[in-house]
Design a protein around this motif. Sequence first.
Motif, PDB file in Angstrom:
ATOM      1  N   MET A   1       0.842  -1.171   0.000  1.00  0.00           N
ATOM      2  CA  MET A   1       0.000   0.000   0.000  1.00  0.00           C
ATOM      3  C   MET A   1       0.895   1.246   0.000  1.00  0.00           C
ATOM      4  O   MET A   1       1.844   1.347   0.765  1.00  0.00           O
ATOM      5  N   SER A   2       0.596   2.192  -0.854  1.00  0.00           N
ATOM      6  CA  SER A   2       1.413   3.400  -0.907  1.00  0.00           C
ATOM      7  C   SER A   2       0.980   4.374   0.180  1.00  0.00           C
ATOM      8  O   SER A   2      -0.186   4.432   0.561  1.00  0.00           O
ATOM      9  N   ARG A   3       1.932   5.129   0.658  1.00  0.00           N
ATOM     10  CA  ARG A   3       1.662   6.097   1.720  1.00  0.00           C
ATOM     11  C   ARG A   3       1.274   7.424   1.095  1.00  0.00           C
ATOM     12  O   ARG A   3       1.749   7.796   0.041  1.00  0.00           O
ATOM     13  N   THR A   4       0.431   8.149   1.804  1.00  0.00           N
ATOM     14  CA  THR A   4       0.025   9.469   1.333  1.00  0.00           C
ATOM     15  C   THR A   4       1.015  10.509   1.845  1.00  0.00           C
ATOM     16  O   THR A   4       1.681  10.310   2.852  1.00  0.00           O
ATOM     17  N   LYS A   5       1.085  11.640   1.148  1.00  0.00           N
ATOM     18  CA  LYS A   5       1.960  12.725   1.589  1.00  0.00           C
ATOM     19  C   LYS A   5       1.516  13.264   2.943  1.00  0.00           C
ATOM     20  O   LYS A   5       2.336  13.571   3.796  1.00  0.00           O
ATOM     21  N   VAL A   6       0.201  13.374   3.144  1.00  0.00           N
ATOM     22  CA  VAL A   6      -0.285  13.888   4.432  1.00  0.00           C
ATOM     23  C   VAL A   6       0.045  12.899   5.548  1.00  0.00           C
ATOM     24  O   VAL A   6       0.418  13.309   6.646  1.00  0.00           O
ATOM     25  N   GLY A   7      -0.035  11.621   5.270  1.00  0.00           N
ATOM     26  CA  GLY A   7       0.340  10.615   6.260  1.00  0.00           C
ATOM     27  C   GLY A   7       1.803  10.718   6.631  1.00  0.00           C
ATOM     28  O   GLY A   7       2.166  10.651   7.806  1.00  0.00           O
ATOM     29  N   GLU A   8       2.657  10.914   5.638  1.00  0.00           N
ATOM     30  CA  GLU A   8       4.086  11.059   5.899  1.00  0.00           C
ATOM     31  C   GLU A   8       4.356  12.323   6.713  1.00  0.00           C
ATOM     32  O   GLU A   8       5.172  12.313   7.627  1.00  0.00           O
ATOM     33  N   LEU A   9       3.665  13.404   6.397  1.00  0.00           N
ATOM     34  CA  LEU A   9       3.853  14.658   7.119  1.00  0.00           C
ATOM     35  C   LEU A   9       3.435  14.515   8.574  1.00  0.00           C
ATOM     36  O   LEU A   9       4.168  14.900   9.487  1.00  0.00           O
ATOM     37  N   SER A  12       5.795  12.173  10.627  1.00  0.00           N
ATOM     38  CA  SER A  12       7.140  12.664  10.905  1.00  0.00           C
ATOM     39  C   SER A  12       7.128  13.565  12.140  1.00  0.00           C
ATOM     40  O   SER A  12       6.470  14.600  12.158  1.00  0.00           O
ATOM     41  N   ALA A  13       7.834  13.143  13.153  1.00  0.00           N
ATOM     42  CA  ALA A  13       7.841  13.862  14.433  1.00  0.00           C
ATOM     43  C   ALA A  13       8.218  15.322  14.251  1.00  0.00           C
ATOM     44  O   ALA A  13       9.170  15.642  13.561  1.00  0.00           O
ATOM     45  N   ASN A  14       7.430  16.172  14.846  1.00  0.00           N
ATOM     46  CA  ASN A  14       7.665  17.605  14.944  1.00  0.00           C
ATOM     47  C   ASN A  14       7.399  18.419  13.685  1.00  0.00           C
ATOM     48  O   ASN A  14       7.473  19.643  13.747  1.00  0.00           O
ATOM     49  N   CYS A  15       7.087  17.819  12.544  1.00  0.00           N
ATOM     50  CA  CYS A  15       6.842  18.614  11.339  1.00  0.00           C
ATOM     51  C   CYS A  15       5.656  19.559  11.520  1.00  0.00           C
ATOM     52  O   CYS A  15       5.739  20.734  11.152  1.00  0.00           O
ATOM     53  N   ARG A  49      12.832  19.160   4.160  1.00  0.00           N
ATOM     54  CA  ARG A  49      11.702  18.462   3.528  1.00  0.00           C
ATOM     55  C   ARG A  49      10.486  19.372   3.411  1.00  0.00           C
ATOM     56  O   ARG A  49       9.798  19.383   2.394  1.00  0.00           O
ATOM     57  N   LEU A  50      10.202  20.152   4.459  1.00  0.00           N
ATOM     58  CA  LEU A  50       9.076  21.084   4.411  1.00  0.00           C
ATOM     59  C   LEU A  50       9.313  22.145   3.337  1.00  0.00           C
ATOM     60  O   LEU A  50       8.361  22.570   2.673  1.00  0.00           O
ATOM     61  N   CYS A  51      10.561  22.532   3.135  1.00  0.00           N
ATOM     62  CA  CYS A  51      10.899  23.469   2.055  1.00  0.00           C
ATOM     63  C   CYS A  51      10.722  22.801   0.690  1.00  0.00           C
ATOM     64  O   CYS A  51      10.154  23.397  -0.228  1.00  0.00           O
ATOM     65  N   GLU A  52      11.185  21.561   0.562  1.00  0.00           N
ATOM     66  CA  GLU A  52      11.052  20.816  -0.698  1.00  0.00           C
ATOM     67  C   GLU A  52       9.589  20.608  -1.074  1.00  0.00           C
ATOM     68  O   GLU A  52       9.238  20.638  -2.258  1.00  0.00           O
ATOM     69  N   GLU A  53       8.740  20.408  -0.081  1.00  0.00           N
ATOM     70  CA  GLU A  53       7.310  20.219  -0.332  1.00  0.00           C
ATOM     71  C   GLU A  53       6.610  21.542  -0.639  1.00  0.00           C
ATOM     72  O   GLU A  53       5.437  21.571  -0.970  1.00  0.00           O
TER      73      GLU A  53
END
Length: 94
Positions: A1-9, A12-15, A49-53
Amino acid sequence: MSRTKVGELLESANCVDILFFVRDNPGCFKSEIYQNVTRNAHTREKIARLCEEGLLSSTPTGKANNSFLNLTDKGRKIVRLLSEIEDILESTDD
């Protein structure tokens, strides 16, 4: 199952905390994130990563290894939605 971008965000601790801090402290230094949000060894990568997104912009200060952080338009939209989620979670309505 692929992960969603919102799930990854969210996973990720503290994002989310970093985004909220930058919202409340526009133009803050990266060093302020380390002082006020997290001292995690991976904080640099999380900010990158937050900048890249496209959620944060990072503007060099001219001093070694320090930058000003601001939310982008996309970042402001995401934080607005996350704030709504926070309000829902804090509400006592079922």
